[in-house]
Scaffold this active site. Sequence first.
Site, PDB file in Angstrom:
ATOM      1  N   TYR A  30     101.050   0.579  -7.750  1.00 54.75           N
ATOM      2  CA  TYR A  30      99.990  -0.101  -8.512  1.00 54.75           C
ATOM      3  C   TYR A  30     100.475  -1.428  -9.114  1.00 54.75           C
ATOM      4  O   TYR A  30      99.726  -2.099  -9.816  1.00 54.75           O
ATOM      5  CB  TYR A  30      99.303   0.824  -9.529  1.00 54.75           C
TER       6      TYR A  30
ATOM      7  N   GLY B 130     118.321   4.334 -17.225  1.00 55.59           N
ATOM      8  CA  GLY B 130     117.551   5.583 -17.153  1.00 55.59           C
ATOM      9  C   GLY B 130     118.211   6.569 -16.200  1.00 55.59           C
ATOM     10  O   GLY B 130     117.542   7.431 -15.625  1.00 55.59           O
TER      11      GLY B 130
ATOM     12  N   GLY C 255     120.139   9.065 -16.734  1.00 53.35           N
ATOM     13  CA  GLY C 255     120.447  10.415 -17.215  1.00 53.35           C
ATOM     14  C   GLY C 255     119.455  11.471 -16.782  1.00 53.35           C
ATOM     15  O   GLY C 255     119.722  12.676 -16.892  1.00 53.35           O
ATOM     16  N   THR C 256     118.295  11.040 -16.318  1.00 56.95           N
ATOM     17  CA  THR C 256     117.227  12.013 -16.010  1.00 56.95           C
ATOM     18  C   THR C 256     116.516  11.630 -14.708  1.00 56.95           C
ATOM     19  O   THR C 256     116.697  10.520 -14.175  1.00 56.95           O
ATOM     20  CB  THR C 256     116.142  12.013 -17.127  1.00 56.95           C
TER      21      THR C 256
ATOM     22  N   LEU D 259     114.558  10.566 -11.482  1.00 56.00           N
ATOM     23  CA  LEU D 259     114.938   9.858 -10.254  1.00 56.00           C
ATOM     24  C   LEU D 259     116.239   9.082 -10.436  1.00 56.00           C
ATOM     25  O   LEU D 259     117.034   8.949  -9.501  1.00 56.00           O
ATOM     26  CB  LEU D 259     113.808   8.902  -9.835  1.00 56.00           C
TER      27      LEU D 259
HETATM   28  C1  HXC Z   1      98.618   6.617 -27.219  1.00 53.89           C
HETATM   29  C2  HXC Z   1     100.846   6.447 -27.820  1.00 53.89           C
HETATM   30  C3  HXC Z   1     101.168   7.625 -27.071  1.00 53.89           C
HETATM   31  C4  HXC Z   1     100.095   8.282 -26.372  1.00 53.89           C
HETATM   32  C5  HXC Z   1     102.986   6.869 -27.981  1.00 53.89           C
HETATM   33  N1  HXC Z   1     102.005   6.034 -28.359  1.00 53.89           N
HETATM   34  N2  HXC Z   1     102.509   7.837 -27.184  1.00 53.89           N
HETATM   35  N3  HXC Z   1      99.602   5.959 -27.878  1.00 53.89           N
HETATM   36  N4  HXC Z   1      98.835   7.745 -26.469  1.00 53.89           N
HETATM   37  N5  HXC Z   1     100.306   9.374 -25.635  1.00 53.89           N
HETATM   38  C6  HXC Z   1     102.111   4.852 -29.239  1.00 53.89           C
HETATM   39  C7  HXC Z   1     102.706   5.211 -30.607  1.00 53.89           C
HETATM   40  O1  HXC Z   1     101.714   5.712 -31.489  1.00 53.89           O
HETATM   41  C8  HXC Z   1     103.243   3.856 -31.057  1.00 53.89           C
HETATM   42  O2  HXC Z   1     102.217   2.995 -31.487  1.00 53.89           O
HETATM   43  C9  HXC Z   1     103.757   3.252 -29.759  1.00 53.89           C
HETATM   44  O3  HXC Z   1     103.067   3.941 -28.688  1.00 53.89           O
HETATM   45  C10 HXC Z   1     105.265   3.483 -29.568  1.00 53.89           C
HETATM   46  O4  HXC Z   1     105.509   4.871 -29.648  1.00 53.89           O
HETATM   47  P1  HXC Z   1     106.940   5.453 -30.074  1.00 53.89           P
HETATM   48  O5  HXC Z   1     106.873   6.930 -29.931  1.00 53.89           O
HETATM   49  O6  HXC Z   1     107.363   4.877 -31.373  1.00 53.89           O
HETATM   50  O7  HXC Z   1     107.872   4.744 -28.940  1.00 53.89           O
HETATM   51  P2  HXC Z   1     109.230   5.165 -28.314  1.00 53.89           P
HETATM   52  O8  HXC Z   1     109.933   6.198 -29.162  1.00 53.89           O
HETATM   53  O9  HXC Z   1     109.942   3.920 -27.960  1.00 53.89           O
HETATM   54  O10 HXC Z   1     108.799   5.965 -26.960  1.00 53.89           O
HETATM   55  C11 HXC Z   1     108.304   5.262 -25.851  1.00 53.89           C
HETATM   56  C12 HXC Z   1     107.243   6.066 -25.090  1.00 53.89           C
HETATM   57  C13 HXC Z   1     107.765   7.486 -24.748  1.00 53.89           C
HETATM   58  C14 HXC Z   1     106.906   5.250 -23.820  1.00 53.89           C
HETATM   59  C15 HXC Z   1     105.990   6.193 -25.950  1.00 53.89           C
HETATM   60  O11 HXC Z   1     106.811   8.187 -23.947  1.00 53.89           O
HETATM   61  C16 HXC Z   1     109.076   7.467 -24.012  1.00 53.89           C
HETATM   62  O12 HXC Z   1     110.138   7.521 -24.656  1.00 53.89           O
HETATM   63  N6  HXC Z   1     109.074   7.370 -22.669  1.00 53.89           N
HETATM   64  C17 HXC Z   1     110.287   7.253 -21.821  1.00 53.89           C
HETATM   65  C18 HXC Z   1     110.219   8.051 -20.553  1.00 53.89           C
HETATM   66  C19 HXC Z   1     108.964   7.907 -19.739  1.00 53.89           C
HETATM   67  O13 HXC Z   1     107.942   7.387 -20.206  1.00 53.89           O
HETATM   68  N7  HXC Z   1     109.033   8.372 -18.491  1.00 53.89           N
HETATM   69  C20 HXC Z   1     107.930   8.308 -17.570  1.00 53.89           C
HETATM   70  C21 HXC Z   1     108.136   7.204 -16.576  1.00 53.89           C
HETATM   71  S1  HXC Z   1     107.125   7.612 -15.244  1.00 53.89           S
HETATM   72  P3  HXC Z   1     101.814   2.821 -33.065  1.00 53.89           P
HETATM   73  O14 HXC Z   1     100.827   1.709 -33.064  1.00 53.89           O
HETATM   74  O15 HXC Z   1     101.223   4.129 -33.482  1.00 53.89           O
HETATM   75  O16 HXC Z   1     103.087   2.498 -33.804  1.00 53.89           O
HETATM   76  C22 HXC Z   1     106.487   6.287 -14.486  1.00 53.89           C
HETATM   77  C23 HXC Z   1     105.806   6.711 -13.193  1.00 53.89           C
HETATM   78  C24 HXC Z   1     104.716   5.849 -12.683  1.00 53.89           C
HETATM   79  O17 HXC Z   1     106.571   5.168 -14.897  1.00 53.89           O
HETATM   80  C25 HXC Z   1     103.932   6.374 -11.513  1.00 53.89           C
HETATM   81  C26 HXC Z   1     103.876   7.840 -11.241  1.00 53.89           C
HETATM   82  C27 HXC Z   1     103.206   8.251  -9.975  1.00 53.89           C
HETATM   83  P1  NAP Z   2     112.136   9.659 -16.463  1.00 52.67           P
HETATM   84  O1  NAP Z   2     113.039  10.784 -16.081  1.00 52.67           O
HETATM   85  O2  NAP Z   2     111.352   9.786 -17.702  1.00 52.67           O
HETATM   86  O3  NAP Z   2     113.003   8.325 -16.482  1.00 52.67           O
HETATM   87  C1  NAP Z   2     112.844   7.265 -17.349  1.00 52.67           C
HETATM   88  C2  NAP Z   2     114.189   6.958 -17.978  1.00 52.67           C
HETATM   89  O4  NAP Z   2     114.095   5.743 -18.705  1.00 52.67           O
HETATM   90  C3  NAP Z   2     114.694   8.029 -18.931  1.00 52.67           C
HETATM   91  O5  NAP Z   2     115.999   8.412 -18.560  1.00 52.67           O
HETATM   92  C4  NAP Z   2     114.713   7.333 -20.287  1.00 52.67           C
HETATM   93  O6  NAP Z   2     115.811   7.812 -21.060  1.00 52.67           O
HETATM   94  C5  NAP Z   2     114.888   5.883 -19.868  1.00 52.67           C
HETATM   95  N1  NAP Z   2     114.406   4.958 -20.897  1.00 52.67           N
HETATM   96  C6  NAP Z   2     113.180   4.927 -21.491  1.00 52.67           C
HETATM   97  N2  NAP Z   2     113.129   3.960 -22.396  1.00 52.67           N
HETATM   98  C7  NAP Z   2     114.331   3.330 -22.364  1.00 52.67           C
HETATM   99  C8  NAP Z   2     114.889   2.244 -23.091  1.00 52.67           C
HETATM  100  N3  NAP Z   2     114.191   1.571 -24.010  1.00 52.67           N
HETATM  101  N4  NAP Z   2     116.158   1.860 -22.797  1.00 52.67           N
HETATM  102  C9  NAP Z   2     116.876   2.521 -21.845  1.00 52.67           C
HETATM  103  N5  NAP Z   2     116.404   3.556 -21.153  1.00 52.67           N
HETATM  104  C10 NAP Z   2     115.146   3.959 -21.415  1.00 52.67           C
HETATM  105  O7  NAP Z   2     111.058   9.378 -15.293  1.00 52.67           O
HETATM  106  P2  NAP Z   2     111.218   9.183 -13.702  1.00 52.67           P
HETATM  107  O8  NAP Z   2     110.022   9.797 -13.100  1.00 52.67           O
HETATM  108  O9  NAP Z   2     112.552   9.607 -13.245  1.00 52.67           O
HETATM  109  O10 NAP Z   2     111.064   7.606 -13.567  1.00 52.67           O
HETATM  110  C11 NAP Z   2     112.117   6.786 -13.072  1.00 52.67           C
HETATM  111  C12 NAP Z   2     111.549   5.493 -12.506  1.00 52.67           C
HETATM  112  O11 NAP Z   2     110.743   5.768 -11.370  1.00 52.67           O
HETATM  113  C13 NAP Z   2     110.673   4.697 -13.451  1.00 52.67           C
HETATM  114  O12 NAP Z   2     110.885   3.313 -13.273  1.00 52.67           O
HETATM  115  C14 NAP Z   2     109.283   5.054 -13.016  1.00 52.67           C
HETATM  116  O13 NAP Z   2     108.324   4.074 -13.356  1.00 52.67           O
HETATM  117  C15 NAP Z   2     109.488   5.125 -11.509  1.00 52.67           C
HETATM  118  N6  NAP Z   2     108.473   5.890 -10.790  1.00 52.67           N
HETATM  119  C16 NAP Z   2     108.462   7.242 -10.886  1.00 52.67           C
HETATM  120  C17 NAP Z   2     107.520   7.935 -10.154  1.00 52.67           C
HETATM  121  C18 NAP Z   2     107.480   9.446 -10.182  1.00 52.67           C
HETATM  122  O14 NAP Z   2     106.588  10.012  -9.551  1.00 52.67           O
HETATM  123  N7  NAP Z   2     108.398  10.134 -10.860  1.00 52.67           N
HETATM  124  C19 NAP Z   2     106.601   7.248  -9.355  1.00 52.67           C
HETATM  125  C20 NAP Z   2     106.644   5.858  -9.298  1.00 52.67           C
HETATM  126  C21 NAP Z   2     107.600   5.177 -10.018  1.00 52.67           C
HETATM  127  P3  NAP Z   2     115.839   7.824 -22.693  1.00 52.67           P
HETATM  128  O15 NAP Z   2     114.599   8.482 -23.140  1.00 52.67           O
HETATM  129  O16 NAP Z   2     117.112   8.561 -23.000  1.00 52.67           O
HETATM  130  O17 NAP Z   2     115.940   6.390 -23.117  1.00 52.67           O
END
Ligand code: HXC
Ligand code: NAP
Length: 299
Positions: free
Chosen positions: A155, A22, A24-25, A27
Amino acid sequence: MQYKEPMLRDGALKGHTIIITGGGTGLGKSMTKYFLQLGANAVISSRKLDVLEKTAEELAQETGGKVLPVACDVRRYEDVEQMISLAETTFGKVTGLVNNAAGNFISPTERLSARAFDTVVDIVLRGSYNCTLALGKKWIASKQPGTILNIIVSYAWTGSGYTVPSACAKAGVLALTRSLAAEWGKYGIRSNAIAPGPFPTEGAWARLFPEEAMPKELVEKLSPKNAIPLQRVGEHQELANLAAYLMSDYSAYINGDAITIDGGEWLLGAGEFNKMRDIPDGTWDAIEQTIRKNTKKGS
Ligand code: HXC
Ligand code: NAP
């Protein structure tokens, strides 16, 4: 303020080659930039090669460091093995791993399909153990030490409503961190974790605080910065400072710890998304649509 400034001395990561999933974007990108500034080679991986290539070019130009972008879905063990093999071909060996890739979005749990639950757990937990296992096997076979850093969240130990798949998965990653610290310490492989509080990134904010779809009267109340005793969100450099320290030899005696960097957030209100219970039931359709729209846009 000094917390916005780089902390370690020049060359602190010279001779290190670090994989940042992860990277590329968000943190991951900020940590990578600082690792490069400190003299490391970096391998950044995720699913979107175009995003990785753009980041690699930008960071190489800014820092003069070497960055290898590799498309790799961490859910697939074959992808992970291929990524490691490419990294070794390019840099000779890999010395460190940051399990940073994640998937997450807010939702009442009963609205989730089983596949949605799997998706988040697979990226976070399976992804972390896939990378750890593939690299750990190599390090042990070649009698090479290594450093693992897992990015979790507070959490992981309190749980949190409305991000339940993420809470389950991050708890698993915390267990992975502590278990392997005990088991692999004898090989010179250290495992640690960082639990960040809110650090603004496009990826997290688009899925966890989709402000435009939230009831206006709740936006201020639910805003992350209002839940933090220090009354501010995190700066990327302060997280990068901690990560670089844990990846460096300066932290050689730290093994199996999870360091919280959240301004005191979890102690004031454990389970940071529990407060989403204030969102009226009828609002969740709009929130879900907004998160899906943000994801499609590429956030
Ligand atoms: C309900 C949802 C949904 C939503 C997707 N789904 N989004 N369900 N509400 N908002 C469901 C879809 O309908 C599908 O189920 C299943 O989830 C998989 O969705 P896809 O889009 O096919 O998956 P995918 O393309 O692999 O994308 C994964 C993703 C997406 C997690 C859904 O958001 C993503 O690519 N995220 C990567 C980056 C990310 O999440 N960054 C944030 C990290 S921050 P069905 O049954 O319909 O097939 C973090 C911080 C924590 O962790 C703490 C912060 C303080
Ligand atoms: P982010 O920019 O969305 O980073 C998540 C990265 O994971 C993206 O670059 C995404 O790239 C990659 N990723 C998702 N699915 C993947 C897969 N299947 N294979 C490989 N890569 C995948 O969010 P962020 O806020 O920087 O989060 C980074 C980390 O910090 C995470 O572990 C998150 O839980 C943690 N965190 C963040 C916060 C916050 O406040 N930002 C707080 C607590 C913890 P692609 O979509 O290109 O795959």
